[in-house]
Design an enzyme around this catalytic site. Structure first.
Site, mmCIF file in Angstrom:
data_model
loop_
_atom_site.group_PDB
_atom_site.id
_atom_site.type_symbol
_atom_site.label_atom_id
_atom_site.label_comp_id
_atom_site.label_asym_id
_atom_site.label_seq_id
_atom_site.Cartn_x
_atom_site.Cartn_y
_atom_site.Cartn_z
ATOM 1 N N GLU A 65 4.618 -6.157 1.583
ATOM 2 C CA GLU A 65 4.184 -6.594 0.252
ATOM 3 C C GLU A 65 3.957 -5.418 -0.698
ATOM 4 O O GLU A 65 2.833 -5.182 -1.140
ATOM 5 C CB GLU A 65 2.871 -7.375 0.383
ATOM 6 C CG GLU A 65 3.009 -8.652 1.161
ATOM 7 C CD GLU A 65 1.669 -9.288 1.503
ATOM 8 O OE1 GLU A 65 1.651 -10.480 1.806
ATOM 9 O OE2 GLU A 65 0.639 -8.579 1.480
ATOM 10 N N PRO A 66 4.999 -4.693 -1.046
ATOM 11 C CA PRO A 66 4.789 -3.572 -1.967
ATOM 12 C C PRO A 66 4.577 -4.070 -3.402
ATOM 13 O O PRO A 66 5.311 -4.938 -3.870
ATOM 14 C CB PRO A 66 6.106 -2.790 -1.870
ATOM 15 C CG PRO A 66 7.124 -3.832 -1.499
ATOM 16 C CD PRO A 66 6.401 -4.846 -0.651
ATOM 17 N N GLY A 67 3.577 -3.533 -4.062
ATOM 18 C CA GLY A 67 3.378 -3.839 -5.482
ATOM 19 C C GLY A 67 3.617 -2.567 -6.270
ATOM 20 O O GLY A 67 4.611 -2.397 -6.969
ATOM 21 N N GLY A 94 0.782 -1.235 0.000
ATOM 22 C CA GLY A 94 0.000 0.000 0.000
ATOM 23 C C GLY A 94 0.810 1.279 0.000
ATOM 24 O O GLY A 94 0.243 2.361 0.087
ATOM 25 N N ARG A 109 -7.871 3.195 -14.016
ATOM 26 C CA ARG A 109 -7.744 3.785 -12.678
ATOM 27 C C ARG A 109 -8.359 5.179 -12.578
ATOM 28 O O ARG A 109 -8.884 5.559 -11.545
ATOM 29 C CB ARG A 109 -6.270 3.801 -12.241
ATOM 30 C CG ARG A 109 -5.665 2.395 -12.141
ATOM 31 C CD ARG A 109 -4.331 2.372 -11.414
ATOM 32 N NE ARG A 109 -4.489 2.716 -10.010
ATOM 33 C CZ ARG A 109 -4.281 3.882 -9.492
ATOM 34 N NH1 ARG A 109 -3.820 4.868 -10.240
ATOM 35 N NH2 ARG A 109 -4.488 4.109 -8.213
ATOM 36 N N TYR A 138 -11.110 5.184 -9.881
ATOM 37 C CA TYR A 138 -10.722 5.761 -8.581
ATOM 38 C C TYR A 138 -10.539 7.273 -8.633
ATOM 39 O O TYR A 138 -10.032 7.853 -7.678
ATOM 40 C CB TYR A 138 -9.385 5.188 -8.092
ATOM 41 C CG TYR A 138 -9.240 3.691 -8.181
ATOM 42 C CD1 TYR A 138 -10.045 2.842 -7.439
ATOM 43 C CD2 TYR A 138 -8.252 3.134 -8.992
ATOM 44 C CE1 TYR A 138 -9.885 1.475 -7.516
ATOM 45 C CE2 TYR A 138 -8.077 1.759 -9.065
ATOM 46 C CZ TYR A 138 -8.900 0.937 -8.328
ATOM 47 O OH TYR A 138 -8.732 -0.415 -8.398
ATOM 48 N N CYS A 195 -16.508 3.987 -26.018
ATOM 49 C CA CYS A 195 -17.838 4.577 -26.117
ATOM 50 C C CYS A 195 -18.381 4.890 -24.735
ATOM 51 O O CYS A 195 -19.328 4.252 -24.270
ATOM 52 C CB CYS A 195 -18.769 3.636 -26.843
ATOM 53 S SG CYS A 195 -18.226 3.426 -28.521
ATOM 54 N N GLU A 196 -17.739 5.808 -24.069
ATOM 55 C CA GLU A 196 -18.139 6.121 -22.715
ATOM 56 C C GLU A 196 -17.540 7.472 -22.348
ATOM 57 O O GLU A 196 -16.336 7.678 -22.513
ATOM 58 C CB GLU A 196 -17.590 5.013 -21.804
ATOM 59 C CG GLU A 196 -17.994 5.170 -20.395
ATOM 60 C CD GLU A 196 -18.213 3.826 -19.692
ATOM 61 O OE1 GLU A 196 -18.501 2.818 -20.362
ATOM 62 O OE2 GLU A 196 -18.088 3.823 -18.475
ATOM 63 N N TYR A 254 -1.225 -1.823 -11.789
ATOM 64 C CA TYR A 254 -2.681 -1.841 -11.911
ATOM 65 C C TYR A 254 -3.196 -1.210 -13.207
ATOM 66 O O TYR A 254 -4.307 -0.699 -13.244
ATOM 67 C CB TYR A 254 -3.333 -1.175 -10.689
ATOM 68 C CG TYR A 254 -2.888 -1.808 -9.386
ATOM 69 C CD1 TYR A 254 -3.269 -3.112 -9.067
ATOM 70 C CD2 TYR A 254 -2.047 -1.137 -8.506
ATOM 71 C CE1 TYR A 254 -2.842 -3.717 -7.897
ATOM 72 C CE2 TYR A 254 -1.609 -1.737 -7.331
ATOM 73 C CZ TYR A 254 -2.011 -3.020 -7.036
ATOM 74 O OH TYR A 254 -1.578 -3.617 -5.878
HETATM 75 N N1 LLP Z 1 -0.837 -7.040 -0.058
HETATM 76 C C1 LLP Z 1 -2.167 -7.227 -0.062
HETATM 77 C C2 LLP Z 1 -2.749 -8.197 0.839
HETATM 78 C C3 LLP Z 1 -2.966 -6.474 -0.935
HETATM 79 O O1 LLP Z 1 -4.276 -6.644 -0.917
HETATM 80 C C4 LLP Z 1 -2.363 -5.546 -1.806
HETATM 81 C C5 LLP Z 1 -3.173 -4.770 -2.727
HETATM 82 C C6 LLP Z 1 -0.975 -5.408 -1.785
HETATM 83 C C7 LLP Z 1 -0.239 -6.159 -0.888
HETATM 84 C C8 LLP Z 1 -0.226 -4.468 -2.683
HETATM 85 O O2 LLP Z 1 -0.607 -3.142 -2.539
HETATM 86 P P1 LLP Z 1 0.248 -1.983 -3.265
HETATM 87 O O3 LLP Z 1 1.587 -1.917 -2.578
HETATM 88 O O4 LLP Z 1 0.400 -2.350 -4.700
HETATM 89 O O5 LLP Z 1 -0.580 -0.761 -3.084
HETATM 90 N N2 LLP Z 1 -6.322 -1.619 -7.992
HETATM 91 C C9 LLP Z 1 -6.022 -0.640 -6.975
HETATM 92 C C10 LLP Z 1 -5.158 -1.208 -5.893
HETATM 93 C C11 LLP Z 1 -5.748 -2.449 -5.277
HETATM 94 C C12 LLP Z 1 -4.804 -3.009 -4.258
HETATM 95 C C13 LLP Z 1 -5.291 -4.310 -3.765
HETATM 96 N N3 LLP Z 1 -4.420 -4.916 -2.835
HETATM 97 C C14 LLP Z 1 -5.352 0.551 -7.627
HETATM 98 O O6 LLP Z 1 -5.184 0.545 -8.838
HETATM 99 O O7 LLP Z 1 -5.027 1.514 -6.960
#
Ligand code: LLP
Length: 463
Positions: free
Chosen positions: A320-322, A278, A360, A364, A391-392, A421
């Site tokens: 858990e950074p994504g 997050g 996004r 969001y 078309c939106e 994402y």
């Molecule tokens: N760990 C868990 C359990 C999660 O549910 C998530 C994201 C992450 C790690 C990674 O979060 P990050 O570091 O990437 O923020 N689609 C949305 C974000 C949904 C995130 C869902 N869970 C967006 O585009 O902002």
């Protein structure tokens, strides 16, 4: 909102509408390193480059729209996270942000672990050689088949998300003659987004088991009794695009309190906690994300302090950074099509992609930046809305931004920070063909996810 609604400076219209935009930047040609990946710059002729390659040549070779993923930038971020957390902690890249086999290999080579949340993400990881013990398996509704496969291959941990799942995973593990390492995902009553966090009743959601009302303690009680499970710790994930560490502080404090309660009740000190992902990134120049070393320091301090206070050994921490790893590493390249000035409002700039490659903004209200990258321009800034071809009317890629007033069809524009994402949430709306992901590094470009073709889509249509 991070941007003000008080524009200033020259523009194509005297009256400007309300919007989340600041004054146009002093120089529209500057590519702010805050929002662009590390190897992005401009050649002497004004064309932008990434990984040593000219974007005009990349567009020629790979077409548009396309995502360009800066491999050196991605690897540097992996290393920064791994180094920041050190040997006594684990960094799991959240594959939901973007997953492909090339990315899995890079993660493996850089020493990161991987969080997956579906059977196909797991299959992708395994097929690219990620050792199963370095994989964490998530999800609020894992199927029996997914659980069986995860246990069979020996994933490092399954994160249990419900009372039913505690029993389900235990039975499957037992039937396979295994003892599965698991964590329990708890909801700590904190939800954090960007600059704010709210510590109220956010138990009202589908993920995890609430700490409130003793539910998480009950989950631990049940998990400890089951032979098929080895309970290694507690997991908490509090939100997305977070800049403020206060939410993590509350979360860590509550998780450590649960560890202390578990010790008091069962005489067991659970050895691990996972504080989720997050962490925020810069989508615009107004965003100020924290560096991995600052985040690691803050989290370590919080957990150490809370554990000392509770008389617990400090557990091994994982995160858990994504987004924070892959988000800044890619941009989306588009070709400009129709340009429609609306007098007194703004200019709508249509590109050859849209909400099918970046949902996004529509979903969001996310903010993005945009730049003209096939050339520089000295024309005055014009307030634009970059829209797609779907078309939106909500098909918006960049809600409010400035581009040079001499923008013309055929120009290339790029939207930075689209690594997370965007491709992973891409759709075939209007039968759009999902764009390729092209990895660039040291003067070489390589397609790692190819563009869909008309044939790909028609093959699914078997009626
Ligand atoms: N760990 C868990 C359990 C999660 O549910 C998530 C994201 C992450 C790690 C990674 O979060 P990050 O570091 O990437 O923020 N689609 C949305 C974000 C949904 C995130 C869902 N869970 C967006 O585009 O902002």
């Amino acid at each position: 909102m991070s941007r003000s609604a008080h524009p200033a400076g020259p523009r194509h219209a005297d009256v400007l509408p309300e919007g989340h935009y600041s004054a146009p930047p002093a120089d529209l040609n500057v590519l702010d390193p805050k929002v662009w990946s590390q190897t992005v710059g401009r050649n002497a002729d004004g064309v932008a480059h990434v990984g040593g390659l000219d974007v005009a040549a990349l567009a020629e070779e790979f077409g548009t729209p396309a995502y360009f993923l800066d491999e050196s930038d991605f690897r540097a971020r992996c290393r920064a996270w791994a180094e920041a957390f050190g040997k006594d902690a684990d960094v799991f890249y959240a594959g939901k942000a973007f997953l492909s086999r090339a990315v899995v290999r890079w993660l493996h080579e850089e020493g990161l672990n991987l969080d997956v949340c579906s059977g196909i993400e797991l299959a992708t990881a395994l097929s690219a050689g990620m050792p199963a013990e370095r994989i964490a398996f998530h999800g609020n509704n894992k199927s029996e088949e997914e659980i069986r496969r995860a246990v069979e291959v020996g994933v490092g941990r399954i994160v249990l998300d419900s009372f039913q799942e505690i029993v389900r995973v235990a039975h499957i593990a037992q039937s396979l003659g295994k003892r599965q390492r698991v964590q329990i995902r708890v909801t700590v009553g904190v939800e954090a987004h960007t600059h704010e966090f709210i510590a109220t009743a956010h138990e009202d959601q589908k993920f995890g088991i609430a700490l409130a009302g003793g539910q998480a303690a009950e989950a631990v009680r049940r998990a400890l009794k089951l032979d098929g499970l080895e309970l290694i710790g507690i997991h908490s994930h509090i939100g997305s695009q977070i800049f403020d560490m206060a939410g993590f502080e509350v979360s860590a404090r509550r998780v450590v309190q649960l560890l202390a309660d578990v010790r008091d009740e069962h005489g067991v000190e659970l050895p691990e906690i996972d504080l989720g992902g997050g962490l925020g990134i810069a989508y615009t120049s107004d965003d100020d994300p924290r560096e991995p070393h600052e985040i690691a320091k803050a989290l370590n301090e919080i957990v150490t302090r809370e554990c000392e206070a509770a008389g617990l050994r400090t557990p091994r921490i994982s995160v858990e950074p994504g987004r924070a790893i892959v988000g800044p590493s890619a941009f989306t390249l588009y070709e400009v099509g129709t340009i429609k000035p609306l007098e007194g409002l703004r200019t709508y700039v249509s590109v050859d992609g849209g909400m099918s490659d970046n949902i996004r903004t529509a979903l969001y209200d996310a903010e993005y930046s945009v730049a003209l990258v096939s050339r520089t321009s000295d024309a005055e800034p014009m307030l634009v809305r970059v829209v797609g071809k779907h078309c939106e009317s909500g098909d918006i890629v960049v809600r409010d931004a400035f581009l040079p007033a001499d923008l013309a069809p055929g120009d290339l524009i790029a939207v930075p920070a689209t690594g997370a994402y965007c491709r992973s949430m891409a759709s075939n709306y209007n039968h759009a063909l999902r764009p390729p992901v092209v990895a660039v590094r040291d003067g070489e470009a390589r397609v790692i996810v190819r563009r869909e073709t008309e044939e790909d889509l028609l093959r699914l249509d078997v009626g």
